[in-house]
Structures are given as C-alpha cells and as structure tokens.
Design a protein around this motif. Structure first.
Motif, PDB file in Angstrom:
ATOM      1  N   ILE A  26       0.847  -1.197   0.000  1.00 15.65           N
ATOM      2  CA  ILE A  26       0.000   0.000   0.000  1.00 15.65           C
ATOM      3  C   ILE A  26       0.884   1.249   0.000  1.00 15.65           C
ATOM      4  O   ILE A  26       0.669   2.188  -0.761  1.00 15.65           O
ATOM      5  N   GLU A  27       1.927   1.202   0.809  1.00 10.28           N
ATOM      6  CA  GLU A  27       2.803   2.371   0.888  1.00 10.28           C
ATOM      7  C   GLU A  27       3.469   2.672  -0.456  1.00 10.28           C
ATOM      8  O   GLU A  27       3.562   3.831  -0.870  1.00 10.28           O
ATOM      9  N   LEU A  28       3.910   1.614  -1.157  1.00 16.18           N
ATOM     10  CA  LEU A  28       4.541   1.807  -2.464  1.00 16.18           C
ATOM     11  C   LEU A  28       3.612   2.540  -3.422  1.00 16.18           C
ATOM     12  O   LEU A  28       4.018   3.447  -4.142  1.00 16.18           O
ATOM     13  N   GLN A  29       2.339   2.127  -3.415  1.00 14.37           N
ATOM     14  CA  GLN A  29       1.366   2.746  -4.319  1.00 14.37           C
ATOM     15  C   GLN A  29       1.100   4.198  -3.918  1.00 14.37           C
ATOM     16  O   GLN A  29       1.040   5.076  -4.768  1.00 14.37           O
ATOM     17  N   VAL A  30       0.953   4.420  -2.630  1.00 14.56           N
ATOM     18  CA  VAL A  30       0.655   5.783  -2.156  1.00 14.56           C
ATOM     19  C   VAL A  30       1.834   6.718  -2.472  1.00 14.56           C
ATOM     20  O   VAL A  30       1.656   7.876  -2.837  1.00 14.56           O
ATOM     21  N   GLU A  31       3.034   6.172  -2.351  1.00 12.27           N
ATOM     22  CA  GLU A  31       4.241   6.955  -2.615  1.00 12.27           C
ATOM     23  C   GLU A  31       4.260   7.493  -4.054  1.00 12.27           C
ATOM     24  O   GLU A  31       4.647   8.622  -4.314  1.00 12.27           O
ATOM     25  N   LYS A  32       3.795   6.654  -4.979  1.00 14.95           N
ATOM     26  CA  LYS A  32       3.828   7.026  -6.410  1.00 14.95           C
ATOM     27  C   LYS A  32       2.704   7.981  -6.795  1.00 14.95           C
ATOM     28  O   LYS A  32       2.707   8.551  -7.883  1.00 14.95           O
ATOM     29  N   GLN A  33       1.730   8.111  -5.904  1.00 17.34           N
ATOM     30  CA  GLN A  33       0.539   8.878  -6.226  1.00 17.34           C
ATOM     31  C   GLN A  33       0.870  10.368  -6.362  1.00 17.34           C
ATOM     32  O   GLN A  33       1.601  10.921  -5.548  1.00 17.34           O
ATOM     33  N   GLU A  34       0.305  10.998  -7.403  1.00 14.58           N
ATOM     34  CA  GLU A  34       0.591  12.422  -7.599  1.00 14.58           C
ATOM     35  C   GLU A  34      -0.150  13.292  -6.594  1.00 14.58           C
ATOM     36  O   GLU A  34       0.430  14.119  -5.916  1.00 14.58           O
ATOM     37  N   ASP A  35      -1.469  13.063  -6.517  1.00 14.25           N
ATOM     38  CA  ASP A  35      -2.279  13.860  -5.606  1.00 14.25           C
ATOM     39  C   ASP A  35      -2.369  13.140  -4.258  1.00 14.25           C
ATOM     40  O   ASP A  35      -3.058  12.143  -4.117  1.00 14.25           O
TER      41      ASP A  35
END
Ligand code: PGA
Length: 252
Positions: A26-35
């Motif tokens: 989950i953290e990996l995905q959130v890290e890549k998130q722009e907004d």
C-alpha cells in the motif's frame, strides 16, 4: 476545511508477515501517487501495530488500532489500553465498530469511556455509528444514529470533539455486498453534520470528517465520495488487497 480520508479496517485478517507485506504494498502505491491530498489510514490488529508502525512512512500512511480498552490499566486480562497503543507510535483508534457493538456487547457508555481514554493518550478516535436493518425498515435510522452520537460523543468539549472522525456504517451494509445508495449516504451524512452543528458549531461541523463504510469498493467508491458530505470511506473487505484499496483512495 475538513480532510478527506480513506481508512482500511483489516479486522481479524492477515498474519504478521502478511500484514507487513500488505502495508508495504500500500505504501509503495501511495508513494507514487501524484495527488496526496487524501489521508490514508490502515486499521490493524493489535499484533501488527508495533512492527508496521516501525516500517511505514507515517507521512504517507497513518495507522489505527481497531479497539482499545475502556479501562486505563490494571487487572483486565486480554485487554489492550489506549496508552499501550499510543506507545507503538500510531495515531488513530477505531472505536464502536458495529462488530464490537454487537458481538462484544459494547454500549454507548463503554464507548464513551474508550473515546475519552483515547483522547487522553493523544489517539484520534474513528467513531463508528450506524443503524441496524430493522431500524432502517422502521425508518428509525436517524433516531438510532442520533442516540449513538449523543451518548457516545456529544459530551466532549469543542477541542476534544475536533479530534474525532465519524464513520457512518449502516450495519446492513457491512460485509454484505449491499451498499447504501449514494443518496442514502448523503442524506445521513448531512443529518450527522447538522447534529454536530447544533451541538457544537458550524465551524466544527464543517471541519469534521465523516466517512462512509459498508461494502465500499472500487466500483462504487467514486459515486459515494462525490457527495458533498461524504468525506471518504472506512473500508473492510476491499482494504485487504492493495490494488483495490488504492483504487478506492483514488476515487475522489
Ligand atoms: P466492509 O466492512 O467494507 O467489508 O463492508 C466495512 C467495515 O466494517 O468497516
């Protein structure tokens, strides 16, 4: 203005190893998130709190416990206190989930004690409310929610109440696949905000985050979150898969 939040509730799922893996994903995905404007919280079993707290970046993901004791400390075998939870370095605690209310007989008075202990220990409560199916059928849903708020929360002072997140979860929609319609969710969230305005004031009500929970998933999150008084979700089943959970986070 109030914060939009997506909170996962893992319930009694995942071993420690699996939990660590899921939190990392989950953290990996959130890290890549722009907004990154929406807050992300994961609600973990007690056993995971300390380990996961050490490995996640708390700027990206906050952590919640799913319960705390209504007693501060002492001879209460099997209980976990708010103070112990806070010592793991986490920020939130879910209080009054309908599964706690129905399977463990937690009443509003007990929940009110938990809320106060959480606040005393600098944990922010995610306070769950919601009517039973019978109450909805008899059109008593507003009455039910009103009582839970009055007895569980509304004796807090302004400063204390400002730390609360409310999660409206109609019991008939939890884990059943049946979701409240966006209209039903908006209607109830608006009602809750009105009660907060009457009990506290407009500014506090405008700043209170009110989450919807109950079979919220990638396919319906967008429609639910597009309502003016729905500030995000408390997600059970769909928070156990990083991709689904992330899709919900992206639904604003
Ligand atoms: P569900 O659970 O998303 O699996 O319906 C929600 C909750 O219990 O918080």
């Amino acid at each position: 203005m109030r914060k939009r939040i997506v909170a996962g509730n893992w319930k009694m799922n995942k071993t420690l190893k699996e939990g660590i893996e899921l939190a990392r994903e989950i953290e990996l995905q959130v890290e890549k998130q722009e907004d990154k404007s929406a807050g992300v919280i994961i609600g973990l079993p007690f056993i995971h709190l300390s380990e996961v707290s050490k490995i996640v970046n708390h700027k990206l993901i906050s952590i919640a416990a799913q319960n705390c004791s209504s007693e501060p400390r002492g001879a209460f075998t099997g209980e976990v206190s708010a103070e112990m939870i806070k010592s793991t370095g986490i920020e939130y605690v879910i209080i009054g989930h309908s599964e706690r209310r129905s399977y463990f007989n937690e009443d509003n008075e007990t929940l009110n004690k938990k809320v106060k202990l959480a606040l005393e220990n600098s944990l922010k409560p995610i306070f769950c409310i919601g009517e039973q199916l019978e109450e909805r059928k008899q059109e008593k849903q507003f009455e039910a929610v009103n009582k839970q708020l009055r007895e569980g929360l509304f004796d807090l002072d302004d400063e204390e109440f400002s730390k609360i997140i409310i999660a409206y979860e109609p019991v008939w929609a939890i884990g059943t696949g049946e979701t409240a319609t966006p209209q039903q969710a908006q209607e109830m969230h608006k009602y809750i905000r009105k009660l907060v305005t009457e009990t506290y004031n407009q500014e506090i009500a405008d700043n209170t985050t009110i989450l919807y929970g109950g079979s919220c998933k990638p396919t319906n999150a967008k429609e639910l979150f597009s309502n003016p008084d729905v500030d995000g979700g408390l997600i059970g089943g769909a928070s156990l898969k990083a991709d689904d959970f992330f899709e919900i986070i992206n639904s604003f």
